[in-house]
Design a protein around this motif. Structure first.
Motif, PDB file in Angstrom:
ATOM      1  N   ALA A  50     -65.365  79.689 -63.514  1.00  0.00           N
ATOM      2  CA  ALA A  50     -64.316  79.911 -62.509  1.00  0.00           C
ATOM      3  C   ALA A  50     -64.684  81.044 -61.570  1.00  0.00           C
ATOM      4  O   ALA A  50     -64.470  80.958 -60.354  1.00  0.00           O
ATOM      5  N   ASN A  51     -65.279  82.106 -62.116  1.00  0.00           N
ATOM      6  CA  ASN A  51     -65.717  83.220 -61.283  1.00  0.00           C
ATOM      7  C   ASN A  51     -66.844  82.792 -60.345  1.00  0.00           C
ATOM      8  O   ASN A  51     -66.860  83.169 -59.162  1.00  0.00           O
ATOM      9  N   TRP A  52     -67.785  81.991 -60.850  1.00  0.00           N
ATOM     10  CA  TRP A  52     -68.905  81.526 -60.023  1.00  0.00           C
ATOM     11  C   TRP A  52     -68.415  80.632 -58.894  1.00  0.00           C
ATOM     12  O   TRP A  52     -68.852  80.775 -57.746  1.00  0.00           O
ATOM     13  N   VAL A  53     -67.512  79.713 -59.218  1.00  0.00           N
ATOM     14  CA  VAL A  53     -66.995  78.812 -58.187  1.00  0.00           C
ATOM     15  C   VAL A  53     -66.251  79.601 -57.110  1.00  0.00           C
ATOM     16  O   VAL A  53     -66.413  79.362 -55.907  1.00  0.00           O
ATOM     17  N   THR A  54     -65.463  80.579 -57.538  1.00  0.00           N
ATOM     18  CA  THR A  54     -64.685  81.364 -56.575  1.00  0.00           C
ATOM     19  C   THR A  54     -65.592  82.209 -55.690  1.00  0.00           C
ATOM     20  O   THR A  54     -65.427  82.245 -54.463  1.00  0.00           O
ATOM     21  N   LYS A  55     -66.562  82.896 -56.312  1.00  0.00           N
ATOM     22  CA  LYS A  55     -67.407  83.821 -55.561  1.00  0.00           C
ATOM     23  C   LYS A  55     -68.452  83.097 -54.733  1.00  0.00           C
ATOM     24  O   LYS A  55     -68.674  83.418 -53.570  1.00  0.00           O
ATOM     25  N   ARG A  56     -69.123  82.116 -55.323  1.00  0.00           N
ATOM     26  CA  ARG A  56     -70.268  81.488 -54.671  1.00  0.00           C
ATOM     27  C   ARG A  56     -69.893  80.420 -53.664  1.00  0.00           C
ATOM     28  O   ARG A  56     -70.599  80.197 -52.686  1.00  0.00           O
ATOM     29  N   ILE A  57     -68.785  79.759 -53.896  1.00  0.00           N
ATOM     30  CA  ILE A  57     -68.407  78.646 -53.020  1.00  0.00           C
ATOM     31  C   ILE A  57     -67.295  79.058 -52.060  1.00  0.00           C
ATOM     32  O   ILE A  57     -67.456  78.995 -50.835  1.00  0.00           O
ATOM     33  N   LEU A  58     -66.168  79.511 -52.615  1.00  0.00           N
ATOM     34  CA  LEU A  58     -65.023  79.845 -51.770  1.00  0.00           C
ATOM     35  C   LEU A  58     -65.323  81.018 -50.850  1.00  0.00           C
ATOM     36  O   LEU A  58     -65.142  80.942 -49.628  1.00  0.00           O
ATOM     37  N   LEU A  59     -65.813  82.133 -51.429  1.00  0.00           N
ATOM     38  CA  LEU A  59     -66.065  83.317 -50.614  1.00  0.00           C
ATOM     39  C   LEU A  59     -67.194  83.092 -49.618  1.00  0.00           C
ATOM     40  O   LEU A  59     -67.147  83.590 -48.497  1.00  0.00           O
ATOM     41  N   ARG A  60     -68.217  82.355 -50.044  1.00  0.00           N
ATOM     42  CA  ARG A  60     -69.306  82.091 -49.114  1.00  0.00           C
ATOM     43  C   ARG A  60     -68.833  81.254 -47.935  1.00  0.00           C
ATOM     44  O   ARG A  60     -69.212  81.497 -46.785  1.00  0.00           O
ATOM     45  N   ILE A  84     -59.958  89.184 -50.053  1.00  0.00           N
ATOM     46  CA  ILE A  84     -60.188  87.902 -50.721  1.00  0.00           C
ATOM     47  C   ILE A  84     -61.073  88.091 -51.948  1.00  0.00           C
ATOM     48  O   ILE A  84     -60.849  87.479 -52.997  1.00  0.00           O
ATOM     49  N   SER A  85     -62.089  88.964 -51.838  1.00  0.00           N
ATOM     50  CA  SER A  85     -62.971  89.206 -52.971  1.00  0.00           C
ATOM     51  C   SER A  85     -62.214  89.817 -54.142  1.00  0.00           C
ATOM     52  O   SER A  85     -62.432  89.445 -55.303  1.00  0.00           O
ATOM     53  N   ARG A  86     -61.325  90.760 -53.842  1.00  0.00           N
ATOM     54  CA  ARG A  86     -60.528  91.367 -54.916  1.00  0.00           C
ATOM     55  C   ARG A  86     -59.618  90.336 -55.566  1.00  0.00           C
ATOM     56  O   ARG A  86     -59.499  90.276 -56.799  1.00  0.00           O
ATOM     57  N   LEU A  87     -58.968  89.509 -54.762  1.00  0.00           N
ATOM     58  CA  LEU A  87     -58.060  88.508 -55.311  1.00  0.00           C
ATOM     59  C   LEU A  87     -58.804  87.475 -56.147  1.00  0.00           C
ATOM     60  O   LEU A  87     -58.259  86.935 -57.116  1.00  0.00           O
ATOM     61  N   SER A  88     -60.052  87.192 -55.786  1.00  0.00           N
ATOM     62  CA  SER A  88     -60.826  86.211 -56.554  1.00  0.00           C
ATOM     63  C   SER A  88     -61.109  86.697 -57.965  1.00  0.00           C
ATOM     64  O   SER A  88     -61.348  85.888 -58.869  1.00  0.00           O
ATOM     65  N   ASN A  89     -61.088  88.015 -58.181  1.00  0.00           N
ATOM     66  CA  ASN A  89     -61.321  88.540 -59.525  1.00  0.00           C
ATOM     67  C   ASN A  89     -60.168  88.244 -60.478  1.00  0.00           C
ATOM     68  O   ASN A  89     -60.318  88.415 -61.694  1.00  0.00           O
ATOM     69  N   THR A 125     -56.058  94.507 -59.779  1.00  0.00           N
ATOM     70  CA  THR A 125     -56.818  93.795 -58.751  1.00  0.00           C
ATOM     71  C   THR A 125     -55.957  93.501 -57.528  1.00  0.00           C
ATOM     72  O   THR A 125     -56.396  93.678 -56.385  1.00  0.00           O
ATOM     73  N   VAL A 126     -54.725  93.069 -57.750  1.00  0.00           N
ATOM     74  CA  VAL A 126     -53.824  92.768 -56.630  1.00  0.00           C
ATOM     75  C   VAL A 126     -53.491  94.041 -55.860  1.00  0.00           C
ATOM     76  O   VAL A 126     -53.435  94.029 -54.621  1.00  0.00           O
ATOM     77  N   SER A 127     -53.281  95.148 -56.564  1.00  0.00           N
ATOM     78  CA  SER A 127     -52.979  96.407 -55.873  1.00  0.00           C
ATOM     79  C   SER A 127     -54.161  96.859 -55.014  1.00  0.00           C
ATOM     80  O   SER A 127     -53.968  97.343 -53.889  1.00  0.00           O
ATOM     81  N   MET A 128     -55.388  96.687 -55.511  1.00  0.00           N
ATOM     82  CA  MET A 128     -56.560  97.046 -54.711  1.00  0.00           C
ATOM     83  C   MET A 128     -56.717  96.105 -53.526  1.00  0.00           C
ATOM     84  O   MET A 128     -57.130  96.523 -52.435  1.00  0.00           O
ATOM     85  N   ALA A 129     -56.360  94.835 -53.711  1.00  0.00           N
ATOM     86  CA  ALA A 129     -56.400  93.893 -52.586  1.00  0.00           C
ATOM     87  C   ALA A 129     -55.386  94.285 -51.518  1.00  0.00           C
ATOM     88  O   ALA A 129     -55.674  94.204 -50.316  1.00  0.00           O
ATOM     89  N   LEU A 130     -54.202  94.725 -51.942  1.00  0.00           N
ATOM     90  CA  LEU A 130     -53.200  95.178 -50.973  1.00  0.00           C
ATOM     91  C   LEU A 130     -53.689  96.419 -50.229  1.00  0.00           C
ATOM     92  O   LEU A 130     -53.415  96.583 -49.035  1.00  0.00           O
ATOM     93  N   SER A 131     -54.414  97.289 -50.931  1.00  0.00           N
ATOM     94  CA  SER A 131     -54.969  98.471 -50.272  1.00  0.00           C
ATOM     95  C   SER A 131     -55.951  98.069 -49.176  1.00  0.00           C
ATOM     96  O   SER A 131     -55.922  98.611 -48.065  1.00  0.00           O
ATOM     97  N   HIS A 132     -56.820  97.107 -49.475  1.00  0.00           N
ATOM     98  CA  HIS A 132     -57.758  96.631 -48.450  1.00  0.00           C
ATOM     99  C   HIS A 132     -57.015  95.911 -47.323  1.00  0.00           C
ATOM    100  O   HIS A 132     -57.450  95.951 -46.161  1.00  0.00           O
ATOM    101  N   ALA A 133     -55.907  95.246 -47.646  1.00  0.00           N
ATOM    102  CA  ALA A 133     -55.120  94.585 -46.601  1.00  0.00           C
ATOM    103  C   ALA A 133     -54.527  95.613 -45.642  1.00  0.00           C
ATOM    104  O   ALA A 133     -54.467  95.379 -44.425  1.00  0.00           O
ATOM    105  N   LEU A 134     -54.111  96.759 -46.170  1.00  0.00           N
ATOM    106  CA  LEU A 134     -53.615  97.829 -45.301  1.00  0.00           C
ATOM    107  C   LEU A 134     -54.732  98.383 -44.423  1.00  0.00           C
ATOM    108  O   LEU A 134     -54.497  98.730 -43.264  1.00  0.00           O
ATOM    109  N   ASP A 135     -55.941  98.473 -44.979  1.00  0.00           N
ATOM    110  CA  ASP A 135     -57.084  98.903 -44.154  1.00  0.00           C
ATOM    111  C   ASP A 135     -57.337  97.906 -43.026  1.00  0.00           C
ATOM    112  O   ASP A 135     -57.626  98.300 -41.888  1.00  0.00           O
TER     113      ASP A 135
END
Length: 259
Positions: A50-60, A84-89, A125-135
């Motif tokens: 699941a991690n490989w599919v998310t990182k290698r296919i979706l994020l790419r 998106i990378s944080r949420l994929s974790n 992970t979601v909190s760090m994603a929200l932090s990047h969203a604010l950036d």
């Protein structure tokens, strides 16, 4: 009619899988721990897949899509990709949390701990994603013509503090197995201590609001403050500090409350 047939096929497939797992468990019965190790390995492989599919296919794919957008060369999409990378974790952790209950012969306490740890990881992970969203929101705002006169970086930093404070409480509540509202109620008596700890942040917030409200300091202004060794252009206004590039190209940071 087709929906009923599809539902019936799913039930049949589930029964086949259950029967196959039962037969596999019976065949591995002479080997103690073999079925448990096999199920744990399958769960880890599923999480890794699941991690490989998310990182290698979706994020790419998303990265290639953002690269085609106007202004991609300026790095506008970097913070979006971080979100998106944080949420994929979250995906592999939720696979483990959902599948650990189906692994046989595990202690109930261990299963509960693994599920709680996965949920705590998801919250972080979601909190760090929200932090990047604010950036990303700050990057978007800074492209406005009036952003120089009214920066919002200080407000966004306050929002980050609130997000991580709530996330920290939620993680503690999840690991402790209690409801968040009970934990917050218990912290009510510690309000005075928290105000003492965050007094610099509170003072900086008030100062940041005053600076942004009346425009006494703006990006690009030349300021002099001998007590802080500052004599140059303002290049950044944050929650706690104002950064000044002096005439000799050195950098000085001034506490916001000093202004």
């Amino acid at each position: 009619m087709n929906d009923l047939q599809e539902g019936g096929n799913l039930v049949v497939d589930a029964v086949v899988v259950v029967n196959w797992l039962d037969s596999l468990q019976e065949s591995l019965a002479p080997y103690p721990g073999a079925y448990l190790a096999l199920m744990l390995s399958a769960l880890v492989i599923a999480a890794g897949l699941a991690n490989w599919v998310t990182k290698r296919i979706l994020l790419r794919g998303l990265r290639r899509l953002l690269a085609r957008l106007p202004g991609a060369d300026s790095g506008r999409g970097s913070n979006v990709m971080r979100v998106i990378s944080r949420l994929s974790n979250v995906v592999p952790s939720q696979v483990i949390a959902s599948g650990i209950a189906y692994v046989p012969d595990l202690p109930v306490g261990l299963v509960a701990f693994v599920v709680a740890a996965c949920q705590a990881w998801a919250i972080l992970t979601v909190s760090m994603a929200l932090s990047h969203a604010l950036d990303a929101a700050n990057d978007l705002y800074e492209r406005r013509p009036d952003a120089r006169n009214k920066p919002i970086k200080g407000y966004l930093q306050v929002a980050k503090i609130v997000i991580f404070a709530i996330a920290g409480l939620a993680i503690v509540a999840t690991l402790a197995g209690v409801e968040l509202r009970y934990l917050v109620t218990g912290l009510g008596a510690a309000t005075a201590v928290l105000m003492l700890i965050f007094q610099d942040t509170i003072l900086s917030l008030v100062a940041s609001v005053q600076i942004s409200g009346d425009g006494r300091i703006r990006l690009g202004d030349w300021i002099e403050m001998p007590s802080q060794n500052a004599d140059g252009d303002v290049i950044d206004i944050a929650l706690h500090t104002v950064t000044v590039q002096n005439f000799d190209k050195t950098i000085t940071t001034i506490p916001t409350k000093k202004l």
